[in-house]
Design a protein around this motif. Structure first.
Motif, PDB file in Angstrom:
ATOM      1  N   LYS A 326       0.814  -1.218   0.000  1.00  0.00           N
ATOM      2  CA  LYS A 326       0.000   0.000   0.000  1.00  0.00           C
ATOM      3  C   LYS A 326       0.851   1.273   0.000  1.00  0.00           C
ATOM      4  O   LYS A 326       0.497   2.278  -0.609  1.00  0.00           O
ATOM      5  N   VAL A 327       1.967   1.249   0.710  1.00  0.00           N
ATOM      6  CA  VAL A 327       2.778   2.462   0.827  1.00  0.00           C
ATOM      7  C   VAL A 327       3.917   2.475  -0.196  1.00  0.00           C
ATOM      8  O   VAL A 327       4.517   3.513  -0.467  1.00  0.00           O
ATOM      9  N   GLY A 328       4.227   1.309  -0.768  1.00  0.00           N
ATOM     10  CA  GLY A 328       5.348   1.200  -1.699  1.00  0.00           C
ATOM     11  C   GLY A 328       5.276   2.191  -2.835  1.00  0.00           C
ATOM     12  O   GLY A 328       6.226   2.941  -3.095  1.00  0.00           O
ATOM     13  N   ASN A 329       4.129   2.218  -3.528  1.00  0.00           N
ATOM     14  CA  ASN A 329       3.995   3.129  -4.662  1.00  0.00           C
ATOM     15  C   ASN A 329       4.098   4.586  -4.238  1.00  0.00           C
ATOM     16  O   ASN A 329       4.784   5.397  -4.867  1.00  0.00           O
ATOM     17  N   ALA A 330       3.395   4.916  -3.163  1.00  0.00           N
ATOM     18  CA  ALA A 330       3.374   6.313  -2.716  1.00  0.00           C
ATOM     19  C   ALA A 330       4.773   6.802  -2.351  1.00  0.00           C
ATOM     20  O   ALA A 330       5.195   7.887  -2.771  1.00  0.00           O
ATOM     21  N   THR A 331       5.488   6.013  -1.572  1.00  0.00           N
ATOM     22  CA  THR A 331       6.834   6.432  -1.164  1.00  0.00           C
ATOM     23  C   THR A 331       7.802   6.423  -2.339  1.00  0.00           C
ATOM     24  O   THR A 331       8.704   7.262  -2.413  1.00  0.00           O
ATOM     25  N   LEU A 332       7.603   5.478  -3.283  1.00  0.00           N
ATOM     26  CA  LEU A 332       8.453   5.467  -4.477  1.00  0.00           C
ATOM     27  C   LEU A 332       8.262   6.757  -5.267  1.00  0.00           C
ATOM     28  O   LEU A 332       9.232   7.414  -5.665  1.00  0.00           O
ATOM     29  N   MET A 333       7.007   7.125  -5.492  1.00  0.00           N
ATOM     30  CA  MET A 333       6.731   8.321  -6.287  1.00  0.00           C
ATOM     31  C   MET A 333       7.257   9.586  -5.608  1.00  0.00           C
ATOM     32  O   MET A 333       7.838  10.460  -6.252  1.00  0.00           O
ATOM     33  N   THR A 334       7.059   9.688  -4.303  1.00  0.00           N
ATOM     34  CA  THR A 334       7.525  10.889  -3.597  1.00  0.00           C
ATOM     35  C   THR A 334       9.052  10.948  -3.555  1.00  0.00           C
ATOM     36  O   THR A 334       9.638  12.029  -3.671  1.00  0.00           O
ATOM     37  N   ASN A 335       9.688   9.811  -3.400  1.00  0.00           N
ATOM     38  CA  ASN A 335      11.157   9.791  -3.425  1.00  0.00           C
ATOM     39  C   ASN A 335      11.692  10.113  -4.817  1.00  0.00           C
ATOM     40  O   ASN A 335      12.739  10.757  -4.951  1.00  0.00           O
ATOM     41  N   LEU A 336      10.985   9.676  -5.837  1.00  0.00           N
ATOM     42  CA  LEU A 336      11.415   9.982  -7.198  1.00  0.00           C
ATOM     43  C   LEU A 336      11.306  11.476  -7.492  1.00  0.00           C
ATOM     44  O   LEU A 336      12.180  12.053  -8.146  1.00  0.00           O
ATOM     45  N   THR A 337      10.241  12.119  -7.009  1.00  0.00           N
ATOM     46  CA  THR A 337      10.115  13.561  -7.230  1.00  0.00           C
ATOM     47  C   THR A 337      11.190  14.324  -6.459  1.00  0.00           C
ATOM     48  O   THR A 337      11.747  15.304  -6.954  1.00  0.00           O
ATOM     49  N   THR A 338      11.492  13.853  -5.234  1.00  0.00           N
ATOM     50  CA  THR A 338      12.574  14.489  -4.467  1.00  0.00           C
ATOM     51  C   THR A 338      13.903  14.311  -5.180  1.00  0.00           C
ATOM     52  O   THR A 338      14.689  15.260  -5.318  1.00  0.00           O
ATOM     53  N   ALA A 339      14.169  13.079  -5.645  1.00  0.00           N
ATOM     54  CA  ALA A 339      15.412  12.810  -6.375  1.00  0.00           C
ATOM     55  C   ALA A 339      15.475  13.642  -7.652  1.00  0.00           C
ATOM     56  O   ALA A 339      16.549  14.134  -8.030  1.00  0.00           O
ATOM     57  N   ALA A 340      14.318  13.830  -8.306  1.00  0.00           N
ATOM     58  CA  ALA A 340      14.284  14.629  -9.537  1.00  0.00           C
ATOM     59  C   ALA A 340      14.678  16.071  -9.259  1.00  0.00           C
ATOM     60  O   ALA A 340      15.360  16.718 -10.069  1.00  0.00           O
ATOM     61  N   GLY A 341      14.248  16.603  -8.091  1.00  0.00           N
ATOM     62  CA  GLY A 341      14.630  17.959  -7.716  1.00  0.00           C
ATOM     63  C   GLY A 341      16.135  18.130  -7.634  1.00  0.00           C
ATOM     64  O   GLY A 341      16.695  19.151  -8.049  1.00  0.00           O
ATOM     65  N   PHE A 342      16.811  17.111  -7.108  1.00  0.00           N
ATOM     66  CA  PHE A 342      18.278  17.147  -7.020  1.00  0.00           C
ATOM     67  C   PHE A 342      18.926  16.815  -8.359  1.00  0.00           C
ATOM     68  O   PHE A 342      19.974  17.368  -8.703  1.00  0.00           O
ATOM     69  N   ALA A 343      18.315  15.891  -9.099  1.00  0.00           N
ATOM     70  CA  ALA A 343      18.901  15.443 -10.363  1.00  0.00           C
ATOM     71  C   ALA A 343      18.977  16.567 -11.391  1.00  0.00           C
ATOM     72  O   ALA A 343      19.824  16.525 -12.290  1.00  0.00           O
ATOM     73  N   THR A 344      18.109  17.575 -11.253  1.00  0.00           N
ATOM     74  CA  THR A 344      18.140  18.671 -12.231  1.00  0.00           C
ATOM     75  C   THR A 344      19.446  19.459 -12.163  1.00  0.00           C
ATOM     76  O   THR A 344      19.810  20.144 -13.123  1.00  0.00           O
ATOM     77  N   PHE A 345      20.189  19.354 -11.048  1.00  0.00           N
ATOM     78  CA  PHE A 345      21.478  20.037 -10.964  1.00  0.00           C
ATOM     79  C   PHE A 345      22.498  19.433 -11.935  1.00  0.00           C
ATOM     80  O   PHE A 345      23.503  20.064 -12.250  1.00  0.00           O
ATOM     81  N   ILE A 346      22.234  18.218 -12.376  1.00  0.00           N
ATOM     82  CA  ILE A 346      23.168  17.543 -13.278  1.00  0.00           C
ATOM     83  C   ILE A 346      23.267  18.279 -14.612  1.00  0.00           C
ATOM     84  O   ILE A 346      24.300  18.244 -15.280  1.00  0.00           O
ATOM     85  N   VAL A 347      22.194  18.973 -14.998  1.00  0.00           N
ATOM     86  CA  VAL A 347      22.175  19.624 -16.314  1.00  0.00           C
ATOM     87  C   VAL A 347      22.795  21.025 -16.275  1.00  0.00           C
ATOM     88  O   VAL A 347      22.774  21.730 -17.282  1.00  0.00           O
ATOM     89  N   THR A 348      23.362  21.452 -15.135  1.00  0.00           N
ATOM     90  CA  THR A 348      23.883  22.820 -15.019  1.00  0.00           C
ATOM     91  C   THR A 348      25.227  23.007 -15.702  1.00  0.00           C
ATOM     92  O   THR A 348      25.697  24.122 -15.829  1.00  0.00           O
ATOM     93  N   ASP A 349      25.883  21.927 -16.110  1.00  0.00           N
ATOM     94  CA  ASP A 349      27.196  22.013 -16.756  1.00  0.00           C
ATOM     95  C   ASP A 349      28.267  22.554 -15.816  1.00  0.00           C
ATOM     96  O   ASP A 349      29.278  23.098 -16.248  1.00  0.00           O
ATOM     97  N   SER A 350      27.993  22.447 -14.512  1.00  0.00           N
ATOM     98  CA  SER A 350      28.982  22.823 -13.494  1.00  0.00           C
ATOM     99  C   SER A 350      29.390  21.552 -12.757  1.00  0.00           C
ATOM    100  O   SER A 350      28.540  20.832 -12.242  1.00  0.00           O
ATOM    101  N   GLU A 351      30.681  21.274 -12.739  1.00  0.00           N
ATOM    102  CA  GLU A 351      31.160  20.032 -12.122  1.00  0.00           C
ATOM    103  C   GLU A 351      30.744  19.948 -10.659  1.00  0.00           C
ATOM    104  O   GLU A 351      30.336  18.892 -10.172  1.00  0.00           O
ATOM    105  N   LEU A 352      30.833  21.070  -9.948  1.00  0.00           N
ATOM    106  CA  LEU A 352      30.478  21.116  -8.531  1.00  0.00           C
ATOM    107  C   LEU A 352      29.029  20.677  -8.316  1.00  0.00           C
ATOM    108  O   LEU A 352      28.739  19.804  -7.472  1.00  0.00           O
ATOM    109  N   LEU A 353      28.105  21.249  -9.081  1.00  0.00           N
ATOM    110  CA  LEU A 353      26.689  20.939  -8.913  1.00  0.00           C
ATOM    111  C   LEU A 353      26.321  19.597  -9.524  1.00  0.00           C
ATOM    112  O   LEU A 353      25.430  18.908  -9.026  1.00  0.00           O
TER     113      LEU A 353
END
Length: 803
Positions: A326-353
């Protein structure tokens, strides 16, 4: 098929997990050991954060400068402002300090008053000689030392601003490190194990307070502060989240299990840093405590669901299976959106970020998997929770809070809208007051001794951060032409008029000193030679210190004589002021050095960092927009309703706008550390929206598409968990406010505030919007069958695990 994937898939996962408990725990243990072994590959950064991509024009210009003149940030300066300095006891102690430092293999050259070289004319050899300014055999003579002090301050203008400030009487020594070790661990070892102990010994012996600065010293102590704070952050995050967790659950067992899980997550975070060979920077240093803060809400969802199921039917196997299914899908989706927020730094073309985004997003997903595996398995080996462990499910304060939100939405929707609009307008006004900062030292710990020393040198010598002007004369030996020297002098005069920049140094100063020496040291002749004087004075100068290590100024002209540099140092100034200074310099440079005959480059660490800040701000704004689009598409994929995506974005974008407005009013500038706030907060805050809308959609189906009833049922059902997780996240991110780094403090405070605004927005504005738009969305067509069911229907058939 999608329905089977949602329900059947997670039921299958639950059976696999609960039937292979020992195997899974063994795999987790072995993986933890493997990643722990990667810690040895972790390394701390020994260079400044380069915010620009390698191929950027500013970086390429800086690298060209380094190719011609080598590492520019190799200068450590030691300052002293004490009236007793020119007494035999104190001066002898100073001389001994400098002599001991010179013996260090890491030191290339030291320029100090105790071993100062004076330029004298040798008429018989038609050359200049470097002779000792102070006779070491006479340093016990107090009168002699005072005479030398007088001569230094009145007759050697070449050393003014380099070694002394005539205005205040402050003296300093210039220690040039070996350029090969400046960006290595050897620099750190020299500063920490050699330089600092010797300085402390001198201070204890003489009772004189020495000021120390320069980029190698600043970088070393700043990096050391980063390392020291990692342990503090982890400890503080564990303490705060465990206390809050225990306050909610009143269970030592649940608290201990959760802490163990997030500690393993921290170990994995360190392990992935080592495995991928990334450096520990001011950003990657916050990932371990970040894992704790983000991991605890996962634990809350899973344990809370388990206890709810136990209270409902008392069957442990069934409860554990439902936790996963019951909680697997919900927590997966919320963790994926959180990870997506951080993953967008990958496209900044800055090694640090990019490195920060990779490590954070990977570990958030790994943390979800870890929580989903370990928590149900551990509980399967334990007895059922006692009644006292379930009491928190009926706590009155959570019910009071949820009842308040329900009443507010029901009776004060107009007030909610008015408040939202007023906050929006005020925030937009605040946004226009925001400024961009590109300071190298702004985020450094303000209370440390080395930061106070930076301010001291800014006051006495107008800064410690190098700014370089490289001039290509486009002909060999073109630098030493008198016309070129005069042009350089014009540029230096402009630099001298700018209060934020220190007095410049270049080959011009050497030539001026040569003329003074030719006229027997008369300071009135400290100027460029005339055309008639040029030939014989420069012929003297040419042989003066050839192949001499003491000729530290030789680094201001390259070996071919085609390239020259003018070095100045700048104060800690903002991007806006620096842009004006840069514009003023270019106006003069382009007039003095016509671009068709000369190529002039403005560079240096401080300028590169400021340019990098501007570049990064632009890229991070694009990153935030990318995060919004990515998460919008993700939610469209989940809910298959354009209107619902639009409604869900409003309560999550408003907190970001409010926070940006607050930054404008509070004078918090836009810089790399603060611009991160928005992508991080958006990725986390949207989790509550997903939980609420998923439950809302489920209630719509159960209540025959009755909007009003479904909204309040969803609010009652999800309000408690949203309150719990938001409180944990608020106090968890607040932990970063104990940092001594201004950027980390701002990051923690702003994310905490944004998440608090987001909780209220999701609990008040989102339901109010749904109710107000009842007529436009009150039909089943707005809710097509979702691709993935986030929440499993309560009445669906559950299969028990034969664990």
């Amino acid at each position: 098929m999608a329905k089977w994937f949602s329900v059947g898939f997670w039921e299958s996962i639950a059976r696999i997990i609960l039937r292979n408990r020992i195997t899974i725990l063994s795999i987790v243990f072995l993986l933890t050991v493997f990643l722990a072994l990667q810690w040895k590959h972790m390394r701390f950064t020994y260079t400044e954060a380069n915010l620009l991509p390698d191929h950027h024009e500013v970086n390429e210009q800086y690298n060209q400068f380094l190719d011609k003149f080598g590492e520019e940030g190799n200068l450590i300066i030691i300052g002293v402002q004490d009236s007793t300095f020119f007494t035999p006891k104190q001066f002898t102690a100073w001389k001994n300090l400098m002599t001991n430092l010179k013996k260090s293999k890491e030191v290339d050259l030291i320029i100090s008053v105790d071993d100062l070289k004076k330029l004298n004319k040798n008429e018989s050899l038609e050359t200049f000689e470097l002779v000792d300014f102070i006779d070491s055999t006479k340093i016990n003579n107090a009168k002699y030392l005072l005479e030398k002090r007088e001569e230094l301050f009145e007759r050697l203008p070449f050393y003014e601003h380099l070694l002394f400030s005539k205005k205040t009487g402050t003296l300093r020594a210039a220690i040039y490190l070996d350029k090969e070790i400046v960006n290595t661990s050897v620099r750190r070892d020299f500063v920490v194990e050699n330089l600092i102990p010797k300085i402390e010994a001198f201070e204890k012996e003489t009772n004189i307070d020495l000021k120390v600065s320069g980029m190698p010293y600043i970088r070393t102590l700043n990096s050391q502060n980063i390392v020291d704070e990692i342990g503090i952050f982890i400890g503080a995050a564990l303490l705060v989240t465990s206390l809050i967790f225990f306050f909610f659950f009143r269970s030592f067992r649940a608290t201990f299990i959760s802490m163990c899980v997030v500690i393993i997550g921290v170990m994995w975070a360190f392990g992935t840093l080592g495995l991928l060979g990334f450096e520990i920077t001011v950003l990657t240093a916050i990932i371990p405590p970040l894992i704790i803060v983000i991991g605890i809400p996962n634990c809350i969802f899973l344990i809370n669901k388990y206890q709810q199921e136990v209270k409902k039917h008392g069957n442990q196997a069934k409860s554990l299976q439902r936790v996963i299914s019951k909680v697997g899908n919900a927590t997966l989706m919320t963790n994926l959106t959180t990870a997506a927020g951080f993953a967008t730094f990958i496209v900044t073309d800055s090694e640090l970020l990019t490195e920060f985004g990779i490590i954070a997003s990977i570990n958030i997903v790994l943390l979800f998997i870890l929580c989903l595996l370990v928590i149900p398995i551990i509980y399967s080996f334990m007895p059922l929770p006692k009644d006292k462990h379930l009491e928190h499910l009926n706590k009155t304060y959570t019910k009071t809070f949820v009842n308040w939100t329900e009443k507010t939405v029901k009776n004060r929707s107009i007030s909610i809208y008015i408040t939202a609009i007023v906050l929006l307008v005020l925030s937009i006004v605040g946004i226009y007051q925001m400024k961009i900062s590109g300071s190298l030292i702004e985020d450094m710990p303000k209370k440390t001794g080395f930061f106070k020393d930076i301010l001291f040198f800014e006051e006495e010598f107008d800064g410690v951060m190098p700014l370089e002007i490289m001039i290509d004369t486009k002909r060999k030996k073109g630098v030493m032409k008198l016309s070129t020297l005069r042009k350089m002098e014009e540029v230096q005069e402009i630099i001298s008029e700018i209060p934020e920049l220190s007095q410049p140094m270049s080959i011009v100063n050497v030539v001026k000193y040569s003329k003074q020496a030719y006229y027997n040291g008369n300071p009135d002749y400290y100027e460029l030679p005339t055309a008639q004087e040029q030939g014989f004075i420069l012929s003297y100068a040419k042989n003066a210190t050839q192949n001499s290590k003491e000729n530290f100024m030789k680094s201001y002209v390259d070996s071919t004589g085609q390239y020259a540099r003018i070095t100045t140092f700048m104060k800690d100034i903002g991007t806006e002021k620096m842009e004006k200074i840069e514009e003023k310099l270019w106006d003069k440079i382009n007039k003095v050095f016509p671009p068709d005959r000369y190529t002039v480059t403005l560079t240096g660490k401080a300028l590169v960092f400021q340019k990098g800040t501007n570049y990064l701000v632009t890229n991070l704004v694009l990153s935030l927009l990318f995060a919004i689009v990515l998460i919008s598409l993700f939610m469209a994929y989940l809910f298959r309703s354009f209107k619902m995506v639009l409604i869900s974005l409003i309560p999550n974008l408003l907190p970001l706008i409010i926070t940006a407005g607050l930054m404008g009013y509070l004078g918090v500038p836009i810089k790399p550390s603060t611009i991160l706030v928005f992508s991080i907060a958006f990725g986390i805050s949207v989790d509550d929206t997903i939980h609420f809308l998923a439950k809302y959609r489920q209630e719509l189906q159960a209540n025959n598409w009755k909007i009003r009833k479904s909204v309040f049922n969803a609010l009652r059902e999800t309000g408690v968990s949203m309150f719990y997780t938001s409180i944990v996240l608020f106090f968890g991110f607040s932990v970063f406010m104990i940092s001594s780094f201004g950027g980390t403090v701002a990051l923690g405070g702003l994310v905490s505030a944004t998440l608090l605004f987001a909780m209220l927005s999701n609990l008040l504005l989102l339901p109010a919007l749904l109710l107000s738009l009842e007529k436009t969305i009150a039909n089943q067509e707005e809710f097509l069958q979702p691709t993935i069911d986030i929440l499993v229907e309560e009445d669906e058939k559950e299969t028990e695990s034969n664990s």
